[in-house]
Design a protein around this motif. Structure first.
Motif, PDB file in Angstrom:
ATOM      1  N   UNK A 161      41.360  38.942  57.702  1.00  0.00           N
ATOM      2  CA  UNK A 161      41.269  37.722  56.893  1.00  0.00           C
ATOM      3  C   UNK A 161      41.254  36.553  57.866  1.00  0.00           C
ATOM      4  N   UNK A 162      40.148  35.813  57.926  1.00  0.00           N
ATOM      5  CA  UNK A 162      40.082  34.750  58.927  1.00  0.00           C
ATOM      6  C   UNK A 162      39.536  33.450  58.332  1.00  0.00           C
ATOM      7  N   UNK A 163      39.570  32.398  59.152  1.00  0.00           N
ATOM      8  CA  UNK A 163      39.166  31.079  58.680  1.00  0.00           C
ATOM      9  C   UNK A 163      40.237  30.416  57.838  1.00  0.00           C
ATOM     10  N   UNK A 164      41.514  30.693  58.149  1.00  0.00           N
ATOM     11  CA  UNK A 164      42.620  30.173  57.343  1.00  0.00           C
ATOM     12  C   UNK A 164      43.060  28.774  57.766  1.00  0.00           C
ATOM     13  N   UNK A 165      42.632  28.333  58.944  1.00  0.00           N
ATOM     14  CA  UNK A 165      42.941  26.975  59.418  1.00  0.00           C
ATOM     15  C   UNK A 165      41.623  26.310  59.794  1.00  0.00           C
ATOM     16  N   UNK A 166      41.005  25.636  58.811  1.00  0.00           N
ATOM     17  CA  UNK A 166      39.690  25.044  59.008  1.00  0.00           C
ATOM     18  C   UNK A 166      39.673  23.598  58.531  1.00  0.00           C
ATOM     19  N   UNK A 167      38.646  22.862  58.978  1.00  0.00           N
ATOM     20  CA  UNK A 167      38.493  21.458  58.616  1.00  0.00           C
ATOM     21  C   UNK A 167      37.169  21.187  57.902  1.00  0.00           C
ATOM     22  N   UNK A 168      36.243  22.149  57.952  1.00  0.00           N
ATOM     23  CA  UNK A 168      34.903  21.903  57.423  1.00  0.00           C
ATOM     24  C   UNK A 168      34.652  22.558  56.073  1.00  0.00           C
ATOM     25  N   UNK A 169      35.604  23.352  55.572  1.00  0.00           N
ATOM     26  CA  UNK A 169      35.431  23.979  54.266  1.00  0.00           C
ATOM     27  C   UNK A 169      36.790  24.370  53.703  1.00  0.00           C
ATOM     28  N   UNK A 193      35.650  24.650  72.027  1.00  0.00           N
ATOM     29  CA  UNK A 193      35.355  23.362  71.416  1.00  0.00           C
ATOM     30  C   UNK A 193      35.188  23.569  69.912  1.00  0.00           C
ATOM     31  N   UNK A 194      36.234  23.273  69.171  1.00  0.00           N
ATOM     32  CA  UNK A 194      36.230  23.500  67.727  1.00  0.00           C
ATOM     33  C   UNK A 194      35.264  22.556  67.013  1.00  0.00           C
ATOM     34  N   UNK A 195      35.180  21.322  67.463  1.00  0.00           N
ATOM     35  CA  UNK A 195      34.275  20.352  66.838  1.00  0.00           C
ATOM     36  C   UNK A 195      32.823  20.793  66.975  1.00  0.00           C
ATOM     37  N   UNK A 196      32.470  21.297  68.145  1.00  0.00           N
ATOM     38  CA  UNK A 196      31.099  21.755  68.380  1.00  0.00           C
ATOM     39  C   UNK A 196      30.788  22.995  67.557  1.00  0.00           C
ATOM     40  N   UNK A 197      31.724  23.916  67.489  1.00  0.00           N
ATOM     41  CA  UNK A 197      31.503  25.163  66.761  1.00  0.00           C
ATOM     42  C   UNK A 197      31.261  24.918  65.276  1.00  0.00           C
ATOM     43  N   UNK A 198      32.023  24.009  64.678  1.00  0.00           N
ATOM     44  CA  UNK A 198      31.945  23.773  63.235  1.00  0.00           C
ATOM     45  C   UNK A 198      31.236  22.477  62.867  1.00  0.00           C
ATOM     46  N   UNK A 199      30.582  21.848  63.864  1.00  0.00           N
ATOM     47  CA  UNK A 199      29.817  20.619  63.626  1.00  0.00           C
ATOM     48  C   UNK A 199      30.693  19.536  62.991  1.00  0.00           C
ATOM     49  N   UNK A 200      31.851  19.310  63.615  1.00  0.00           N
ATOM     50  CA  UNK A 200      32.785  18.299  63.133  1.00  0.00           C
ATOM     51  C   UNK A 200      32.556  16.976  63.859  1.00  0.00           C
ATOM     52  N   UNK A 201      32.920  15.895  63.230  1.00  0.00           N
ATOM     53  CA  UNK A 201      32.832  14.593  63.873  1.00  0.00           C
ATOM     54  C   UNK A 201      34.017  14.417  64.828  1.00  0.00           C
ATOM     55  N   UNK A 202      33.777  13.705  65.918  1.00  0.00           N
ATOM     56  CA  UNK A 202      34.847  13.445  66.863  1.00  0.00           C
ATOM     57  C   UNK A 202      35.083  14.619  67.799  1.00  0.00           C
TER      58      UNK A 202
END
Length: 242
Positions: A107-115, A188-197
């Motif tokens: 079970x993964x993706x439990x700490x995310x910012x893009x969804x 790089x979490x921002x790059x992986x998930x296309x996040x701003x900043x």
């Protein structure tokens, strides 16, 4: 730091309390992003299948298989099943070959910012059946770029290369030589998930030999974090964290 788990159906809550107590005592923000559970198909699979629609994933689906391989260590991904559209999978394990009676739930993706994260109820339903947690990925997120050179002075660090041998800003410690701490990944979490900043993640894969006597190498993980990002002199929290 040992915690006895009295109620098996509450293993996730006990894990969360354990991490929260450490965070509060050390002024940190550690979170779990992945949960893995090895289980017996002979005794548990019927109840697991009753939780919803499990669809078999075709091996040609490179997106899912590639993501799943990053969430397991030294294990072969054979037949994989996904619960509806959640990041909840189980695959037939080769850990007990030639019997092949074990499977592994991931079970993964439990700490995310893009969804939106997986509904907590789904995780509780699975853990109420399996009554165990075999390992977790524990993560620490920060805005400051990690000091990889400082880490190299203490560990053997491998930089991830693409299939075209292009260097990336993802790094691994595949053998930290720390009990129960199997691997560390920095990316790089921002790059992986296309996040701003800017956002970087330090992620530790931690084995849990006995869920009934929970003892995790959190202080050892904190020491690795301290090598990657400077800590505030007046406080224990690293500077410029999320």
């Amino acid at each position: 730091m040992v915690l006895n788990l009295m109620t098996k159906s509450k293993v996730l809550k006990e894990l969360e309390n354990y991490i929260k107590d450490f965070n509060d005592s050390n002024d940190l923000k550690l979170s779990y992003d992945t949960i893995r559970i090895d289980f017996s198909k002979q005794h548990k699979l019927t109840k697991i299948k009753a939780l919803g629609n499990w669809k078999k994933i075709n091996k040609s689906n490179r997106t899912i298989f590639s993501g799943l391989r990053k969430k397991i260590i030294d294990d072969e991904v054979t037949s994989v099943y996904q619960l509806e559209n959640y990041n909840i999978f189980y695959y037939n394990s080769n850990k007990d070959k030639p019997r092949y009676r074990l499977a592994t739930m991931v079970i993964f993706g439990l700490k995310q910012y893009h969804k939106e994260p997986i509904p907590h109820q789904k995780i509780d339903e699975i853990l109420s059946i399996l009554k165990n947690i075999t390992s977790i990925d524990l993560c620490f997120d920060m805005k400051q770029k990690p000091n990889i050179d400082n880490l190299k002075e203490n560990f053997r660090v491998r930089q991830y290369l693409t299939s075209e041998k292009v260097k990336t800003d993802t790094y691994y410690i595949n053998n930290p030589n720390i009990l129960m701490l199997d691997r560390v990944c920095i990316y790089n979490k921002a790059k992986k998930n296309d996040l701003k900043g800017r956002l970087y993640r330090i992620e530790a894969t931690i084995s849990i030999p006995n869920i009934k006597a929970l003892a995790l190498p959190l202080y050892e993980f904190k020491d690795i974090i301290k090598l990657l990002v400077p800590f505030d002199n007046k406080r224990t929290r690293p500077k410029d964290t999320v």
